[in-house]
Design an enzyme around this catalytic site. Sequence first.
Site, PDB file in Angstrom:
ATOM      1  CB  ILE A 226      -1.070   0.110   1.245  1.00  0.00           C
ATOM      2  CG1 ILE A 226      -1.528  -1.384   1.282  1.00  0.00           C
ATOM      3  CG2 ILE A 226      -1.770   0.983   1.040  1.00  0.00           C
ATOM      4  CD1 ILE A 226      -2.585  -1.676   0.105  1.00  0.00           C
TER       5      ILE A 226
ATOM      6  CD  GLU B 264     -11.275   1.511 -19.644  1.00  0.00           C
ATOM      7  OE1 GLU B 264     -12.085   0.609 -20.261  1.00  0.00           O
ATOM      8  OE2 GLU B 264     -11.509   2.613 -19.781  1.00  0.00           O
TER       9      GLU B 264
ATOM     10  CD  GLU C  32      -1.682   1.378 -10.722  1.00  0.00           C
ATOM     11  OE1 GLU C  32      -2.887   0.810 -11.182  1.00  0.00           O
ATOM     12  OE2 GLU C  32      -1.709   2.222  -9.794  1.00  0.00           O
TER      13      GLU C  32
ATOM     14  CB  ALA D  87       2.497  -8.183 -13.497  1.00  0.00           C
TER      15      ALA D  87
END
Length: 547
Positions: free
Chosen positions: A312, A405, A528, A530
């Site tokens: 985090i 996205e 975000e 791999a």
Amino acid sequence: MTDWTALSAQAAQAARAFAESARQRVAGAIAPEGKVKAELADKEQRLVHGFAWIATTAEALSATAQWAVRAGENGRFGDVEELVLRIGFGEYLAQLLGGVPMSQSELVRPMELGLEDAATTLGANDAVATFLREGNIAETRASLAKMLADGALPDESLDDETLDMIRDQFRSFAANRIAPKAHEWHLADELIPNSVVDEMADLGVFGVCIKEEYGGLGMGKLAMVLVSEELSRGWICAGSLGTRSEIAGELIGENGTEEQKRNWLPALANGSVLPTAVFTEPDVGSDLASVRTRAIKGEDGAWTIMGAKNWITHAGRTDLMTVLCRTDPDTPGHRGLSMLLASKTRGTEEVPFPDQGIDGSEIEVLGYRGMKEYALSFDGFAVAEDGLLGGVQGKGFVQLMQTFEGARIQTAARAIGVGWNAYDLALRYALDRKQFGKPLINFPRVADKLALMVTELVMARELTYSAARHKDSGKRCDIEAGMAKLIGARVAWSNADNNVQIHGGNGYALEYQASRVLCDARILNIFEGAAEIQAHVIGRGLVSARN
């Protein structure tokens, strides 16, 4: 005289036709009855991922051809642009024919996908053959390197005065306020100073895409990409600060109740509330549908969170956590997940988690240090009744997927910024450092690296801008975003590695910035989503969309 822009459009079309041949081959393997079968996609993972890389390479060529046309139409297609176009097309077309790199040791070759005939057709195309013969050759690389040494750069105008001003503004800010101190902060493993965060807030970094009615700038993803790219050119952590607000802002802006929007969005936009994304768990990784952290609703309607989260970013110095958790333990998979907006007390470096019911331990990392990574444990952490995003349970996973996205496009932009940082350092060193009585840039192998660094940056950049425009048009762009991140992360790592190589032994020394950029670049292929996850999404998505 050769019309390179026209040839690039023809060659890009031929590359897309080659990618379509690959798609048909993969569709036959994983969707024999017209619908993708998950077990076959997993079994044929290398084919799926190889096709994804082929398709991504073709789209990078297409985006670069469009860049050349726009530059030509506006009188900006000069010698530098021609050389970048020739080198880029020569290299990526050769990769399609000889092997596209999925990693340092994994190449996908036409024979592996049964594309020998398609490859023959591609290579025989007149435009393709011209680029292979006259594109990425010693003479073009040497000419480009000479121009780069003189300070030239390929066209970067977006033909929009506002967007070009945004680029200039944030490039100046990053150069003056971020870059001079970035290495010092990295070596000390310090958070970006609050004073710099406040300056970023004043510039509107945290509210680029938040609507004006909620205190933001109300701009699109393309503007966000420019901000992220330029800040990351100074230091990836500066660009990444905006990612937290981008994710939280889109989650709340698209899914929140009106009360939640008015409560959180203005504070996110002005930087008075710093958020963090709390999604990943120790044994879950990319399989977010398997999240186990629970949120239990009490009789008073409030929630308590129990469980563990991992990786985090910026968790201590934040005021809001967007927490993906399981609110319905009897419903397996993603349908039992909800998103909570969990208010917390902003911590300090000495006491990062002062609230009851939450604790965290710092994860020491190679790079990406300006915000710090934590493993969090929740033991009855309280969340108000109105903390359920949108006021509905069971929608958390779907809400999160909608934000990926934008987040992946933003990550691609960070990768471009890191790639430029690596190039800037490499060029400066190659000009200043002398060996055997002459500057390093005079040696062809060094000049070649610099020429290809810039060329690949332009191609990855234009693919990222294309994805942002697609998102701004209101269309779904999970595949386009994945492609941008896939190739952007590869280019960032390649440039960072080449930067170290140009620095030689000094590049391996902690005192030189090249070592930091290498560590920072490595994370881009992992977070975000791999590279393997991105390739799977792209490959499956393209087969599904056209079957």
